[in-house]
Design a protein around this motif. Sequence first.
Motif, PDB file in Angstrom:
ATOM      1  N   PRO A 157       0.847  -1.204   0.000  1.00 45.56           N
ATOM      2  CA  PRO A 157       0.000   0.000   0.000  1.00 45.56           C
ATOM      3  C   PRO A 157       0.877   1.246   0.000  1.00 45.56           C
ATOM      4  CG  PRO A 157       0.031  -0.993   2.173  1.00 45.56           C
ATOM      5  CD  PRO A 157       0.811  -1.925   1.282  1.00 45.56           C
ATOM      6  N   ILE A 158       0.625   2.150  -0.953  1.00 48.44           N
ATOM      7  CA  ILE A 158       1.454   3.344  -1.140  1.00 48.44           C
ATOM      8  C   ILE A 158       0.551   4.571  -1.149  1.00 48.44           C
ATOM      9  CG2 ILE A 158       3.104   4.531  -2.633  1.00 48.44           C
ATOM     10  CD1 ILE A 158       3.794   1.808  -3.848  1.00 48.44           C
ATOM     11  N   TYR A 159       0.926   5.565  -0.383  1.00 47.32           N
ATOM     12  CA  TYR A 159       0.252   6.862  -0.401  1.00 47.32           C
ATOM     13  C   TYR A 159       1.265   7.910  -0.867  1.00 47.32           C
ATOM     14  CZ  TYR A 159      -3.393   4.446   2.140  1.00 47.32           C
ATOM     15  OH  TYR A 159      -4.378   3.553   2.499  1.00 47.32           O
ATOM     16  N   VAL A 160       0.823   8.808  -1.721  1.00 45.57           N
ATOM     17  CA  VAL A 160       1.715   9.780  -2.349  1.00 45.57           C
ATOM     18  C   VAL A 160       1.268  11.182  -1.955  1.00 45.57           C
ATOM     19  CG1 VAL A 160       2.781  10.542  -4.501  1.00 45.57           C
ATOM     20  CG2 VAL A 160       1.949   8.196  -4.284  1.00 45.57           C
ATOM     21  N   LEU A 219       2.599   5.583 -11.099  1.00 47.01           N
ATOM     22  CA  LEU A 219       2.703   4.295 -10.406  1.00 47.01           C
ATOM     23  C   LEU A 219       1.611   3.332 -10.855  1.00 47.01           C
ATOM     24  CD1 LEU A 219       3.573   5.591  -6.821  1.00 47.01           C
ATOM     25  CD2 LEU A 219       5.055   4.211  -8.293  1.00 47.01           C
ATOM     26  N   LEU A 220       0.404   3.847 -11.020  1.00 47.34           N
ATOM     27  CA  LEU A 220      -0.693   2.993 -11.484  1.00 47.34           C
ATOM     28  C   LEU A 220      -0.399   2.440 -12.871  1.00 47.34           C
ATOM     29  CD1 LEU A 220      -3.775   5.074 -10.273  1.00 47.34           C
ATOM     30  CD2 LEU A 220      -3.014   2.871  -9.358  1.00 47.34           C
ATOM     31  N   GLU A 221       0.101   3.297 -13.739  1.00 46.58           N
ATOM     32  CA  GLU A 221       0.410   2.843 -15.097  1.00 46.58           C
ATOM     33  C   GLU A 221       1.619   1.914 -15.111  1.00 46.58           C
ATOM     34  OE1 GLU A 221       0.915   6.465 -17.201  1.00 46.58           O
ATOM     35  OE2 GLU A 221      -1.242   6.816 -17.468  1.00 46.58           O
ATOM     36  N   GLN A 243      -0.878  -1.195  -7.991  1.00 44.87           N
ATOM     37  CA  GLN A 243      -2.331  -1.036  -7.960  1.00 44.87           C
ATOM     38  C   GLN A 243      -2.844  -0.432  -6.653  1.00 44.87           C
ATOM     39  OE1 GLN A 243      -4.257  -1.481 -10.617  1.00 44.87           O
ATOM     40  NE2 GLN A 243      -2.361  -1.974 -11.726  1.00 44.87           N
ATOM     41  N   ARG A 244      -2.139  -0.641  -5.558  1.00 46.60           N
ATOM     42  CA  ARG A 244      -2.603  -0.138  -4.251  1.00 46.60           C
ATOM     43  C   ARG A 244      -1.917   1.211  -3.974  1.00 46.60           C
ATOM     44  NH1 ARG A 244      -1.823  -4.631   0.144  1.00 46.60           N
ATOM     45  NH2 ARG A 244      -3.256  -3.236   1.257  1.00 46.60           N
TER      46      ARG A 244
END
Length: 578
Positions: free
Chosen positions: A531-534, A549-551, A555-556
């Motif tokens: 799990p990553i928060y930016v 990051l999603l691309e 996904q999390r």
Amino acid sequence: MSAMTDESTMEDEAADVLGCEAMGQPSSYETLVEENRRLKALLHRQESQLRLLEQERLKQGRHVPPPSAHFPPCASTASPPVPSPSASSSSSSPSTPLPLPPVHSLSSSEISRYSRQLLVSRFGVTGQRNLLSSSVLVVGAGGLGSAVLLYLAGAGVGRLGIVDGDRVEASNLHRQVIHGDSQVGTNKAVSASSRVRDLNGGLRVSVLEEDVGYGNVASVLAGWDLVVDASDNPLTRYVLNDACWLAGEGGGEGGGEGGGQGGGRRRRRQPTALVSAAALGLEGQVTVFDYEPLGASGGGGKGGREGGGKAQRGPCYRCLYPKPLAAASQSCNESGVLGPVPGIIGCVQAMEVLKLLADSPALPPLSSRLLLYDGTSSTSPFLSLALPPSSLPACPLCSGQLTTLAECASWAAERNLRGPRLTCPSSLPPSLPPSLLPPEHDITCQAYASLLHAQTPHYLIDVRDPTQFAICSLPNAINIPLASLASSLPPSLPPSLPPPSSPSPEGGKEDGATTTSPFPSLPSLPPRDAPIYVICRRGVMSQKATRMLLEGGWQRVWNVRGGLVQWREEVDGQFPMY
């Protein structure tokens, strides 16, 4: 009551008191104290009258226009009125400003006050007379405007106009030295006007507490001899450039007014040039746009704009920047600036104004040249470069592609140019890309604070540059600048980090405590299933990083909406902000 009457009254009353004491008449201590107070009051009254007389002598030999000679009465301030038979008691219409008439001779007080610059042979009496006869509009009372306004007021410009819609903030004071702690929260134009009037009591000052845009620029500029662009955003720079250029193309009616008087200065109804500058970080630049020598047309015609006069005009801002540069959209709020840099550049601007108004061949202005300043150089901090000639095909203004302010406004709107105060730290950007992220990958600051309180394991990536990250950050945040993140996203060989640590329930550091990060100084990216928060400063760069990051296969990933600015607003009001 005149000053002479006050002086005689004071002398008579003082003689009465002294005479009583000389004749030995009884006088108690209380009586003496009372007489002392009365004499002090009389002395204060006479000193006030003397100051008024001094200001009146300063204005001898020239007409003093009403305080509201240009801006509306509600937006205009001036020095205290001086009793004068030539001074008008009514305000002129803002659409028909009254120019300052030429000064034919200097008063004794003016000679004494300006004696040091009168001794400069290339400036002299003629230059000072021209200065006292001129009006200068300064747009922006910030870092550049502080230096410009102080030195123009000290030099003796006849009238100064100050335009700024912003208010003084504590973060301004390291560079905007015309303001002080007591002016925080005050409109910058109002604050600056108070300081320049204190510096030069004979100065005429007009104030406009609003920003300049395409809708009001024509009326704001009308009637001023010279315009100084001391703004801090690309939109205002284009607005002032376009208005000055198009006003000249319109003919500058009244260009022959005042010819042959007061040293031969030719009066105009529109600005003669635009002194433009910018300062950011450790660098700055200054130049003079749309310059036409005052004597170019010989004092007749339409301000020298016809019959060969047009060829003498210098280049405009669009000649140098036909298309907005990405770097031009940066501001001190994002990139920072060392306080002396705008001071240095503003002083050069003030010098260019003096050279232009002196109208002397011995003082050529920076027309067709760009002066660059590099604060990191210890050998040659200044560099002068030749600018391209005016009327370039690439310039939409000089080439005639843009012929009205309305067309210029449409051009600027299409490019979404940054205007004044759109990056104020107390507010979010006005327009975030609406479709940059799916809604399920966006999280509020309050929701992230709840996650911290629950001690949920996760990674927090801060994508600001290292300089900003060193100023302040949330606990256990990993600093991976956006540029570094972009170069670390090949889908092959995904790197990993040690297991994330759980932050303290308070979500902050104790006083005097130092948090030791478990992550390496040059971190790589977390595992794809972590799990990553930016987060970033305002939530703009973090949206880009989240999408990257999603691309890239993570996904999390969630963006912390609004960044640290919104964190301060929603969660922690004591969190430091810059």
